[in-house]
Design a protein around this motif. Structure first.
Motif, mmCIF file in Angstrom:
data_model
loop_
_atom_site.group_PDB
_atom_site.id
_atom_site.type_symbol
_atom_site.label_atom_id
_atom_site.label_comp_id
_atom_site.label_asym_id
_atom_site.label_seq_id
_atom_site.Cartn_x
_atom_site.Cartn_y
_atom_site.Cartn_z
ATOM 1 N N GLN A 117 0.830 -1.210 0.000
ATOM 2 C CA GLN A 117 0.000 0.000 0.000
ATOM 3 C C GLN A 117 0.865 1.261 0.000
ATOM 4 O O GLN A 117 0.600 2.203 -0.738
ATOM 5 C CB GLN A 117 -0.942 0.002 1.219
ATOM 6 C CG GLN A 117 -1.954 1.124 1.209
ATOM 7 C CD GLN A 117 -2.868 1.055 -0.009
ATOM 8 O OE1 GLN A 117 -3.370 -0.004 -0.360
ATOM 9 N NE2 GLN A 117 -3.069 2.189 -0.662
ATOM 10 N N LYS A 118 1.915 1.255 0.794
ATOM 11 C CA LYS A 118 2.821 2.411 0.838
ATOM 12 C C LYS A 118 3.520 2.589 -0.504
ATOM 13 O O LYS A 118 3.733 3.718 -0.957
ATOM 14 C CB LYS A 118 3.840 2.250 1.967
ATOM 15 C CG LYS A 118 3.234 2.454 3.332
ATOM 16 C CD LYS A 118 4.270 2.336 4.421
ATOM 17 C CE LYS A 118 3.617 2.570 5.778
ATOM 18 N NZ LYS A 118 4.563 2.465 6.866
ATOM 19 N N LYS A 119 3.847 1.503 -1.154
ATOM 20 C CA LYS A 119 4.495 1.553 -2.459
ATOM 21 C C LYS A 119 3.530 2.171 -3.494
ATOM 22 O O LYS A 119 3.930 3.010 -4.297
ATOM 23 C CB LYS A 119 4.895 0.124 -2.873
ATOM 24 C CG LYS A 119 5.825 0.051 -4.055
ATOM 25 C CD LYS A 119 6.270 -1.396 -4.237
ATOM 26 C CE LYS A 119 7.038 -1.580 -5.526
ATOM 27 N NZ LYS A 119 7.415 -2.962 -5.742
ATOM 28 N N LYS A 120 2.262 1.773 -3.434
ATOM 29 C CA LYS A 120 1.257 2.361 -4.343
ATOM 30 C C LYS A 120 1.088 3.832 -4.086
ATOM 31 O O LYS A 120 1.015 4.639 -5.031
ATOM 32 C CB LYS A 120 -0.093 1.645 -4.152
ATOM 33 C CG LYS A 120 -0.215 0.321 -4.818
ATOM 34 C CD LYS A 120 -1.612 -0.256 -4.581
ATOM 35 C CE LYS A 120 -1.699 -1.688 -5.081
ATOM 36 N NZ LYS A 120 -3.007 -2.264 -4.804
ATOM 37 N N ASN A 121 1.008 4.209 -2.817
ATOM 38 C CA ASN A 121 0.833 5.616 -2.455
ATOM 39 C C ASN A 121 2.023 6.435 -2.940
ATOM 40 O O ASN A 121 1.845 7.574 -3.403
ATOM 41 C CB ASN A 121 0.667 5.800 -0.944
ATOM 42 C CG ASN A 121 -0.638 5.234 -0.455
ATOM 43 O OD1 ASN A 121 -1.578 5.017 -1.240
ATOM 44 N ND2 ASN A 121 -0.725 4.961 0.832
ATOM 45 N N LEU A 122 3.217 5.895 -2.824
ATOM 46 C CA LEU A 122 4.404 6.591 -3.267
ATOM 47 C C LEU A 122 4.376 6.827 -4.778
ATOM 48 O O LEU A 122 4.720 7.886 -5.267
ATOM 49 C CB LEU A 122 5.658 5.803 -2.852
ATOM 50 C CG LEU A 122 6.999 6.424 -3.183
ATOM 51 C CD1 LEU A 122 7.171 7.750 -2.450
ATOM 52 C CD2 LEU A 122 8.119 5.473 -2.827
ATOM 53 N N LYS A 123 3.928 5.818 -5.520
ATOM 54 C CA LYS A 123 3.843 5.943 -6.978
ATOM 55 C C LYS A 123 2.806 6.998 -7.377
ATOM 56 O O LYS A 123 2.989 7.724 -8.360
ATOM 57 C CB LYS A 123 3.485 4.604 -7.611
ATOM 58 C CG LYS A 123 4.655 3.630 -7.671
ATOM 59 C CD LYS A 123 4.279 2.372 -8.391
ATOM 60 C CE LYS A 123 5.457 1.422 -8.424
ATOM 61 N NZ LYS A 123 5.138 0.189 -9.119
ATOM 62 N N LYS A 124 1.701 7.090 -6.615
ATOM 63 C CA LYS A 124 0.663 8.100 -6.914
ATOM 64 C C LYS A 124 1.234 9.475 -6.718
ATOM 65 O O LYS A 124 1.026 10.401 -7.415
ATOM 66 C CB LYS A 124 -0.542 7.896 -6.018
ATOM 67 C CG LYS A 124 -1.389 6.725 -6.402
ATOM 68 C CD LYS A 124 -2.582 6.626 -5.483
ATOM 69 C CE LYS A 124 -3.412 5.392 -5.773
ATOM 70 N NZ LYS A 124 -4.534 5.266 -4.869
#
Length: 124
Positions: A117-124
């Protein structure tokens, strides 16, 4: 030819057996030391002679209930016992893993989900 057998002094009054012939017999009542003498012969002379001791069928015959088979041979039986022990350890590890997994069914640990989830948020 084996000429003498050294015995453990904590169990035998005489420290060795001498005067052996080409063929010798060991007999006696249960608990009198026949197996101990046989094991002493094997321990002392196994490198020089091919010594094999029969120590009961449970040492050479086993069962594999899953395959409904009988396992023959001392090494095979020992390996089968080790496999059973490893299967128990594996089952315990699987149970621990299942306890750590959440109920979502995706097979991820909570820490893995948080990381994703943190990885997705970072990409956003």
């Amino acid at each position: 030819m084996i000429s003498e057998i050294h015995l453990p002094t904590d169990r035998f009054a005489a420290p060795k057996i001498t005067g052996l012939k080409i063929k010798n017999m060991i007999w006696g009542k249960n608990g009198t030391g026949k197996t101990t003498i046989s094991n002493c012969i094997k321990k002392e002379y196994d490198e020089e002679y091919d010594i094999r001791l029969f120590q009961g069928f449970e040492k050479i015959v086993g069962r594999d209930d899953k395959l409904d088979t009988i396992i023959l041979g001392e090494k095979n039986n020992e390996l089968n016992e080790r496999i059973k022990e490893k299967k128990v350890v594996l089952k315990e590890l699987e149970n621990k893993r299942d306890e750590l997994l959440d109920d979502s069914g995706d097979g991820l640990l909570p820490e893995e989900k948080e990381y994703n989830q943190k990885k997705k948020n970072l990409k956003k």
